[in-house]
Enzyme design. Structure first.
Site: not given
Ligand code: NDP
Length: 248
Positions: A149, A153
């Protein structure tokens, strides 16, 4: 505010968490939003809530990404904003990290973002305008158990600067938001993995955050919306940390 009136936005990973908050914020300010996500049912719920359009999209599949961008063209007539929120974690210490853990995370974040930006740039270059926001993380700076990750990132930060250099001459701004700990399903999953109730886990994390709280999806969505708006028209190639302060 109506900063996105007449604009069309694609939000990958828009069904939940940060992506859903972003989709809602952009729609609330006037955008037609394409909610592109793996999780079709959740994407449909978010799209219905905001009067947007859901597209089942696995960002690691080129044809899915291109279909999401085409949906933006057909529903909104243009592709003005792209926010790439789709993301997963597969945490493990290096000696236990499998090839699959590595590939799944690298492919989702790096290949998924590459496909999405490559697909929208054609439209944005032709129309000589566009706003793109990539989602990095404080983990880009290194985090135990996140070799895959943190590599992804950190890579997204390099991609942001490269895209900004290549697309800037065509009126396209490309920026990156790097959140700290945000209360979403992703961090809930981390709490479950270490066997600590989510509320307790967040309280523990908040102690090390200068602002003494964890972030909410809306905190990140507000910054993304700023970067997607004309308020940020002279900001490009930047990484904005939305983390409640520097790491202590
Ligand atoms: P969530 O898991 O709440 O939401 C992520 C969404 O992306 C889910 O609906 C997931 O679907 C979907 N997803 C995963 N893989 C794919 C794919 N291959 N194609 C399309 N959609 C996909 O995560 P967050 O909202 O927390 O994260 C959003 C972004 O922010 C990510 O990039 C994460 O790395 C980043 N981030 C998050 C942090 C945090 O603390 N939450 C901190 C820093 C960065 P499904 O649930 O079915 O897998």
């Amino acid at each position: 505010m109506t900063r996105f009136q007449g604009k069309t936005a694609v939000v990958t990973g828009g069904a939940k968490g940060i992506g859903a908050a972003t989709a809602k914020r952009l729609a609330a300010e006037g955008a037609t939003v394409i909610v592109a996500d793996f999780d079709e049912a959740a994407a449909q719920r978010t799209a219905e809530e905001i009067g947007g359009h859901a597209v089942r999209c696995d960002v690691t599949k080129l044809e899915d990404v291109e279909a999401a961008v085409e949906a933006a063209k057909s529903h909104g007539g243009s592709v003005d904003v792209l926010v790439t929120c789709a993301g997963i974690i597969r945490d493990n210490l290096l000696f236990k990290m499998s090839d699959d853990d590595w590939s799944a995370v690298i492919d989702t974040h790096l290949k998924g973002t590459f496909y999405a930006v490559r697909a929208v740039q054609q439209h944005m270059v032709e129309q000589k305008s566009g706003k793109i926001v990539l989602i990095s993380s404080t983990s880009a700076l290194g985090n135990r158990g996140q070799t895959n990750y943190s590599a992804a990132k950190a890579g997204l930060q390099g991609m942001t600067k490269t895209f900004a250099i290549e697309l800037g001459p065509f009126g396209v701004n490309v920026n990156c938001v790097a959140p700290g700990f945000i209360a979403t399903d992703m961090t809930r999953q981390t709490a479950e993995r270490v066997g600590v109730p989510f509320e307790q886990f967040m309280e523990h994390v908040a102690k090390d955050v200068p602002l003494r709280r964890v972030g909410q999806p809306d905190d990140v969505a507000a910054t993304i919306a700023f970067l997607c708006s004309d308020d940020a028209s002279y900001v490009s190639g930047q990484v904005i940390y939305v983390a409640g302060g520097p790491k202590t």
